[in-house]
Motif scaffolding. Sequence first.
Motif, mmCIF file in Angstrom:
data_model
loop_
_atom_site.group_PDB
_atom_site.id
_atom_site.type_symbol
_atom_site.label_atom_id
_atom_site.label_comp_id
_atom_site.label_asym_id
_atom_site.label_seq_id
_atom_site.Cartn_x
_atom_site.Cartn_y
_atom_site.Cartn_z
ATOM 1 N N SER A 96 0.822 -1.213 0.000
ATOM 2 C CA SER A 96 0.000 0.000 0.000
ATOM 3 C C SER A 96 0.853 1.259 0.000
ATOM 4 N N ALA A 97 1.972 1.215 0.701
ATOM 5 C CA ALA A 97 2.856 2.376 0.763
ATOM 6 C C ALA A 97 3.378 2.712 -0.630
ATOM 7 N N ARG A 98 3.704 1.678 -1.370
ATOM 8 C CA ARG A 98 4.187 1.906 -2.733
ATOM 9 C C ARG A 98 3.099 2.543 -3.581
ATOM 10 N N LYS A 99 1.882 2.024 -3.449
ATOM 11 C CA LYS A 99 0.756 2.609 -4.201
ATOM 12 C C LYS A 99 0.520 4.058 -3.800
ATOM 13 N N ALA A 100 0.784 4.353 -2.529
ATOM 14 C CA ALA A 100 0.572 5.709 -2.018
ATOM 15 C C ALA A 100 1.630 6.682 -2.544
ATOM 16 N N GLY A 101 2.678 6.143 -3.171
ATOM 17 C CA GLY A 101 3.685 7.022 -3.761
ATOM 18 C C GLY A 101 4.936 7.199 -2.936
ATOM 19 N N ALA A 102 5.154 6.307 -1.978
ATOM 20 C CA ALA A 102 6.408 6.351 -1.218
ATOM 21 C C ALA A 102 7.343 5.274 -1.777
ATOM 22 N N ALA A 103 8.629 5.562 -1.817
ATOM 23 C CA ALA A 103 9.589 4.549 -2.263
ATOM 24 C C ALA A 103 9.848 3.592 -1.104
ATOM 25 N N VAL A 104 9.498 2.338 -1.307
ATOM 26 C CA VAL A 104 9.695 1.299 -0.291
ATOM 27 C C VAL A 104 10.201 0.044 -1.000
ATOM 28 N N PHE B 270 14.539 5.687 0.632
ATOM 29 C CA PHE B 270 13.565 4.594 0.736
ATOM 30 C C PHE B 270 13.133 4.476 2.197
ATOM 31 N N ILE B 271 11.861 4.228 2.386
ATOM 32 C CA ILE B 271 11.336 4.005 3.735
ATOM 33 C C ILE B 271 11.277 2.492 3.957
ATOM 34 N N ILE B 272 11.866 2.029 5.048
ATOM 35 C CA ILE B 272 11.831 0.592 5.337
ATOM 36 C C ILE B 272 11.147 0.335 6.684
ATOM 37 N N ASP B 273 10.985 -0.936 6.998
ATOM 38 C CA ASP B 273 10.495 -1.395 8.306
ATOM 39 C C ASP B 273 9.116 -0.872 8.697
ATOM 40 N N PHE B 274 8.108 -1.469 8.085
ATOM 41 C CA PHE B 274 6.726 -1.136 8.448
ATOM 42 C C PHE B 274 6.195 -2.084 9.531
ATOM 43 N N GLY B 275 7.124 -2.640 10.279
ATOM 44 C CA GLY B 275 6.757 -3.622 11.310
ATOM 45 C C GLY B 275 5.850 -3.075 12.411
ATOM 46 N N LEU B 276 5.890 -1.777 12.629
ATOM 47 C CA LEU B 276 5.004 -1.174 13.635
ATOM 48 C C LEU B 276 3.960 -0.273 12.971
ATOM 49 N N GLY B 277 3.812 -0.429 11.676
ATOM 50 C CA GLY B 277 2.889 0.417 10.930
ATOM 51 C C GLY B 277 1.440 0.011 11.136
ATOM 52 N N ALA B 278 0.567 0.894 10.666
ATOM 53 C CA ALA B 278 -0.864 0.600 10.802
ATOM 54 C C ALA B 278 -1.641 1.257 9.673
ATOM 55 N N PHE B 279 -2.801 0.680 9.369
ATOM 56 C CA PHE B 279 -3.744 1.354 8.496
ATOM 57 C C PHE B 279 -4.585 2.214 9.412
ATOM 58 N N SER B 280 -4.274 3.497 9.434
ATOM 59 C CA SER B 280 -4.894 4.372 10.425
ATOM 60 C C SER B 280 -4.962 5.802 9.905
ATOM 61 N N ASN B 281 -6.049 6.472 10.258
ATOM 62 C CA ASN B 281 -6.129 7.887 9.934
ATOM 63 C C ASN B 281 -6.046 8.739 11.187
ATOM 64 N N SER B 282 -5.497 8.155 12.230
ATOM 65 C CA SER B 282 -5.388 8.852 13.502
ATOM 66 C C SER B 282 -4.381 10.000 13.433
ATOM 67 N N GLU B 283 -4.850 11.185 13.766
ATOM 68 C CA GLU B 283 -3.938 12.340 13.781
ATOM 69 C C GLU B 283 -2.834 12.143 14.807
ATOM 70 N N GLU B 284 -3.178 11.506 15.882
ATOM 71 C CA GLU B 284 -2.207 11.227 16.939
ATOM 72 C C GLU B 284 -1.042 10.392 16.384
ATOM 73 N N GLU B 285 -1.370 9.327 15.672
ATOM 74 C CA GLU B 285 -0.314 8.459 15.131
ATOM 75 C C GLU B 285 0.505 9.184 14.065
ATOM 76 N N LYS B 286 -0.169 10.000 13.285
ATOM 77 C CA LYS B 286 0.532 10.767 12.255
ATOM 78 C C LYS B 286 1.509 11.754 12.899
ATOM 79 N N ALA B 287 1.023 12.420 13.944
ATOM 80 C CA ALA B 287 1.883 13.367 14.651
ATOM 81 C C ALA B 287 3.072 12.645 15.280
ATOM 82 N N LEU B 288 2.839 11.442 15.771
ATOM 83 C CA LEU B 288 3.939 10.692 16.392
ATOM 84 C C LEU B 288 5.004 10.303 15.358
ATOM 85 N N ASP B 289 4.583 10.038 14.120
ATOM 86 C CA ASP B 289 5.569 9.788 13.060
ATOM 87 C C ASP B 289 6.504 10.992 12.917
ATOM 88 N N LEU B 290 5.910 12.182 12.905
ATOM 89 C CA LEU B 290 6.730 13.397 12.787
ATOM 90 C C LEU B 290 7.618 13.589 14.010
#
Length: 195
Positions: free
Chosen positions: A55-63, A127-147
């Motif tokens: 999904s990340a690749r489809k979203a336009g991120a290099a993985v 390239f972005i690697i290691d989606f081992g802790l990733g999630a399908f989520s629209n949570s602003e909290e999780e997005k902010a934590l990525d930053l």
Amino acid sequence: MERVNEGAEAVMYLAKLGSEAILIKSRNRKPWRISKIDTEIREKRTRREAKLLLSARKAGAAVPGVAAVGRYSIFMQRIDGVLLKDSKPAAKDMLTIGTYLANLHANGITHGDFTSANIMLTPDGPFIIDFGLGAFSNSEEEKALDLLLLERSISKKDYTNALKGYKSVSKEYLRVISRLNEIKKRGRYQSRTLA
Ligand SMILES: Nc1ncnc2c1ncn2[C@@H]1O[C@H](COP(=O)(O)OP(=O)(O)O)[C@@H](O)[C@H]1O
Ligand SMILES: [Mg+2]
């Protein structure tokens, strides 16, 4: 098969598919977990990580491209590069990293461990690697934590450029940033592993 790296959760092996280098990320048994639960966890996480990569690749991120998925292992393209944490990135790379994160977030994907140890730089860009802790989520909290994790793992200058890239793409920039400021005030991040 050459064993290249042992992380907290997985063992990495290097293999060949024709002339292509393939990395196998394998979630091996954790002997301290009850066997049935151990099997379920490893299966679920493997499946989720593979889905996130696709999904990340489809979203336009290099993985890394996914070559195959086994029950407990992902066969993926080996990225020939260096970890961001061990390099001096160009401003352009940081901008790109920011746009990739914005693309992920716009498509309801959060990375969960977005640090300079999970980003690689190559002559073809980051390239972005290691989606081992990733999630399908629209949570602003999780997005902010990525930053927040990114900010805390790189220099101020690099973060400024990444944020510029993020802002240039993200339609939810202001909302995510205000959540980020709220988290900082709250000190929630102190309860997360930021080592
Ligand atoms: N596709 C890849 N290509 C090249 N190296 C990789 C790739 N995936 C992981 N690695 C290397 O293996 C290390 C561990 O992989 P990672 O997916 O981050 O596992 P963990 O969940 O154990 O952190 C990474 O830090 C990186 O050095
Ligand atoms: Mg990792």
